[in-house]
Structure formats: structure tokens, C-alpha cells
Design an enzyme around this catalytic site. Structure first.
Site, PDB file in Angstrom:
ATOM      1  CE  LYS A 124      11.391  35.073  -5.799  1.00  0.00           C
ATOM      2  NZ  LYS A 124      10.187  35.438  -5.040  1.00  0.00           N
ATOM      3  CG  ASP A 164      12.434  34.818  -2.153  1.00  0.00           C
ATOM      4  OD1 ASP A 164      11.211  34.983  -2.239  1.00  0.00           O
ATOM      5  OD2 ASP A 164      12.937  33.682  -2.029  1.00  0.00           O
TER       6      ASP A 164
HETATM    7  O1  2IT Z   1       7.861  35.852  -3.270  1.00  0.00           O
HETATM    8  C1  2IT Z   1       7.618  37.068  -3.204  1.00  0.00           C
HETATM    9  O2  2IT Z   1       6.524  37.540  -3.523  1.00  0.00           O
HETATM   10  C2  2IT Z   1       8.695  37.952  -2.765  1.00  0.00           C
HETATM   11  N1  2IT Z   1       9.774  37.472  -2.458  1.00  0.00           N
HETATM   12  C3  2IT Z   1       8.505  39.440  -2.744  1.00  0.00           C
HETATM   13  C4  2IT Z   1       8.700  40.018  -4.101  1.00  0.00           C
HETATM   14  C5  2IT Z   1       8.672  41.517  -4.151  1.00  0.00           C
HETATM   15  O3  2IT Z   1       8.923  42.035  -5.255  1.00  0.00           O
HETATM   16  O4  2IT Z   1       8.389  42.178  -3.160  1.00  0.00           O
END
Ligand code: 2IT
Length: 445
Positions: A124, A164
Site C-alpha cells: 500500500k 484507493d
Molecule cells: O484496497 C484495495 O484493495 C484497493 N485499493 C485496490 C488495490 C489494487 O491493487 O487494485
């Protein structure tokens, strides 16, 4: 496993990182039983190795606004765990972003991605930059400055960021554009890309769609028909939008949406052109929902309140972490709620989750319910690697299959003696077992 010891040593090492500690503790409580049945986990110190991210990049992001003033934000990428595949997870741009929040999200992502059955590790990242009220040009310069620093540490088989909160198609476009220029490659190093340059059909709606496929499975399993049921949603971003569309399509009626200013209750249901209106409202840069009640007079706006006080059959937090607390949980139960599912990450506080489980309320956690977003990102990576584009039907049918599979995994590990399906336990154990096995197989690294 001694949860108290592990938690107190983590608290000493990472004081004040409340969201991160909350996310870790929830998983430890769920896996304690199965962990103790597997001495090889303890021997390999799986927990100690799993709770710390592999590495964290922190960097400054200087950028110039339209008036010529200079600003400095902080940027991060938490590469949490790559035991089962390249690091994968979104970027969040929001004033509240800090390391605790990104570590909790990266930790959750590791298990969520394991549940999708696709080969993706957890990560993240993001910044305390808020796109709210910024011009396009300012957002572009910020994204370019962010990527100037991050590009060296990501790649199609290394780490694949996505969106996100605060990072949508526009931001992904600017980030990916700069990445491509610096890396001199045109590969799938980002997901959530625009359709014209490698994005996948259904990705924008996938988190909400997947969430409703999961909720529908939960209800079916318990002999409940979703048709005619009322749904409270929080948020009015990408996720809430996809959830509202799919809920309506399945025959349910969405009666609330919310913003930072409060929530709107619409007894006639929020669907069709009302959703288009919300999207317009949002793209106007106005992060509020009150105008909806002016536009549609039957709707009522509740300032500073959350939608959980309404009597509904299904409650779906779709906005951010800890947006539904124990009092909300009690209110929902008292009003006869049939099902609560987190489409946001860790949408409910630990106390709310405990209350639902103790009172045998049908409840499922974000890492299972919202995994359709990242799963479809995984499908975008596959399409990019194959240099092809699947039709919306192909992507959607794979997404349905993946959500059904996640639901089955939750039942496999979450069925309690009294017949209650503890989806929190099921999702945590299923995700953990896969990551733990992969870590042990690859040695101490
Ligand atoms: O919280 C999540 O799963 C997302 N923000 C998507 C992450 C992604 O790599 O598509």
C-alpha cells in the site's frame, strides 16, 4: 502463540500506530487456534516475520501550485509481503494518510490478495496530499513529483500500484504517464489504467460489483433473497457507486449514501439518473452530499450523521476505516439488520465486529468482501502480460467466480459449531494459511 506478548512488543516498537495494531490483532485472534496446531509455523517464526512489512519507502514530494507557491507533502510505499507474488495494492491520497494507516492497509492487502487466488503479494502507499479543491494541473504536477521518486522501486513483476481513496482514473493516468517516461517501458506497472492504454473493462466498478456478488452469496447461503431488501451505503465514491449499481441490478433498494457532511436518506431508492447526478456532484470537486436532497425533494439530509441509524436490511460501509462503531452496530441489530458487510477496508471498529459476532449477526470483513477490486486488478495484469483485452463479460464472469471462491474459503475455515459462519475467522485463516505456507517453502528471507 501468545497474542498479548506479540501485541505488547509490537506496541513498544510502533507506539501510537493504532490502525496497524488493530488490524494485526484481529488477524492474530482469528488464527490463534490453527496456528497452535501447526508447530512448523512457530518454528519458522511466521508471525514475527509476517507482521512487519518487508520494507517502507518514505519520501518528500515537493510541488508547485497554480499561484507559484511551493508545497511539500510526504509520500510512502509500504511493500508488505511478496511471498505469493509481486507487491500489489493501491495508493491513497488523503490528508489523514500516515504510516499507521498505510501499514494496516498493506497488512490487510496481503491476506486479501491471497484470498483472490491470484499470485499477488501485499503493498500500500500514498500521501497526505488531498486532491480536494486542487486543479488538474496541480494534481498532475503532484503525481509527477510523486512518481519521480517512486518509479525505481516498482515494476510489472516487482510492485504494481493502483488507486484507493483520492486516487482514481485521473491520478493513475498522471502517475503511470510519468512512470512510463522514466522507466521507458509500457507494461502493466499500474492497474486501474484508462481503457485506452491498457486498463481493464469492469475495473472501475469491480470493488462494488464484487462486494455485492459476495453479499448475495452470503444471503443465498442463509436462505435470504436480496430482492426487495433495503440497503444503507456510506460514501459516494467509486466503490459506493459500483455497489449501488449492482445492488439495484440484483433487485435491492439503496436508500442512503454519505459524504463528509452527513448522509442522505432517499425512500425511493438511489439508482439510475440519481447515480449519474452523484457522479457529477463528485466530479465538480464538491465533496458533499447535501445538494442531493435539494435535487430530489423526497430525500432527507442528516447533517453530521452516519447512515447506520436507519432501519435497513443490509448495511454496507463503503467509505473508510472505522466508520461504523459499536453503538452503530447495536442500532443496526436493534433495527433488525440481516447482513452487514465491509466494502471499505476495516470499515468497522474492533468493538463493532466483536458485537456482530457475539450476537451472531451475519457479518463479513473487507478483506473478503472488497477483494473484487484487487482481483480485477490482477486480471488487468494478466491482460497486460498477454497483450490482449478481454470483454466486459469475460472479466465479469471471472470476477463472479473469484468472489464465489472467496466465499467458499470463508465457509471452509469459518464455520462454527453452532452453525454460524464466522467470515472474519474464515477469511483470516484462509488468507494466512496460503501466505504462511509460501513463506515457509521459500526459507528465511
Ligand atoms: O484496497 C484495495 O484493495 C484497493 N485499493 C485496490 C488495490 C489494487 O491493487 O487494485
Amino acid at each position: 502463540m501468545n497474542i498479548n506478548n506479540i501485541m505488547s512488543s509490537l506496541e513498544a516498537r510502533h507506539p501510537g500506530e493504532l490502525e496497524y495494531l488493530q488490524a494485526v490483532k484481529e488477524v492474530l485472534i482469528s488464527i490463534e487456534g490453527i496456528y497452535n496446531e501447526h508447530p512448523e509455523f512457530e518454528k519458522a517464526r511466521v508471525i514475527e516475520r509476517l507482521v512487519e512489512p518487508d520494507r517502507i519507502f518514505t519520501f518528500k514530494i515537493p510541488w508547485v501550485d497554480d499561484k507559484g507557491d511551493i508545497h511539500v507533502n510526504l509520500g510512502y510505499r509500504v511493500q508488505f509481503n511478496n511471498a505469493i507474488g509481486p507487491y500489489k495494492g493501491g495508493l491513497r491520497f488523503h490528508a489523514s494518510v500516515n504510516l499507521s494507516i498505510l501499514k494496516f492497509l498493506g497488512f490487510e492487502q496481503t491476506f486479501k490478495n491471497a484470498l483472490t487466488t491470484l499470485p499477488m503479494g501485499g503493498a500500500k502507499g500514498g500521501s497526505d496530499f488531498s486532491p480536494k479543491g486542487k486543479s488538474n494541473a496541480e494534481i498532475m504536477r503532484f503525481c509527477q513529483s510523486f512518481m519521480l521518486e517512486l518509479w525505481r522501486n516498482i515494476g510489472p513483476d516487482t510492485d504494481v500500484p493502483a488507486g484507493d481513496i483520492g486516487v482514481g482514473a485521473r491520478e493513475v493516468g498522471y502517475l503511470y504517464g510519468m512512470y512510463k517516461k522514466l522507466a521507458r517501458e509500457n507494461t502493466g506497472t499500474f492497474t486501474g489504467k484508462g481503457l485506452d492504454y491498457g486498463g481493464s473493462l469492469v475495473r472501475p466498478e469491480a470493488t462494488g460489483f464484487g462486494g455485492l456478488y459476495f453479499v448475495n452469496r452470503m444471503l443465498e447461503k442463509h436462505g435470504i433473497d436480496i430482492k426487495g431488501k433495503t440497503v444503507a451505503l456510506s460514501g459516494f465514491g467509486n466503490v459506493a457507486w459500483g455497489a449501488a449499481i449492482k445492488a439495484t441490478e440484483l433487485g435491492a433498494k439503496v436508500v442512503t449514501i454519505s459524504g463528509p457532511d452527513g448522509y442522505v436518506y432517499d425512500p425511493d431508492g438511489i439508482s439510475g439518473e440519481k447515480i449519474d447526478y452523484l457522479l457529477e456532484l463528485r466530479s465538480s470537486g464538491n465533496d458533499i452530499v447535501e445538494p442531493y436532497a435539494e435535487q430530489y425533494p423526497k430525500a432527507k439530509f442528516f447533517e453530521g450523521k452516519r447512515p447506520w441509524e436507519q432501519k435497513v436490511d443490509i448495511a454496507l460501509p463503503c467509505a473508510t476505516q472505522n466508520e461504523l462503531n459499536e453503538d452503530d452496530a447495536k442500532m443496526l441489530k436493534a433495527n433488525g439488520v440481516l447482513c452487514v458487510a465491509e466494502i471499505s477496508n476495516m470499515g468497522c471498529t474492533a468493538e463493532a465486529v466483536d458485537y456482530f459476532i457475539a450476537n451472531r449477526v451475519l457479518f463479513a470483513p473487507g478483506k473478503a468482501v472488497n477483494a473484487g477490486g484487487v482481483a480485477t486488478s490482477g486480471l488487468e495484469m494478466t491482460q497486460n502480460a498477454m497483450h490482449i483485452q478481454w470483454t466486459a463479460e469475460e472479466v465479469d464472469s471471472k470476477l463472479r467466480q473469484i468472489m464465489a471462491n472467496i466465499h467458499a474459503q470463508c465457509i471452509e475455515y469459518g464455520l462454527e459449531k453452532d452453525g454460524y459462519i464466522n467470515y472474519v475467522k474464515g477469511a483470516n485463516i484462509a488468507g494466512f494459511m496460503k501466505v504462511a505456507r509460501a513463506m515457509i517453502a521459500q526459507g528465511v528471507i
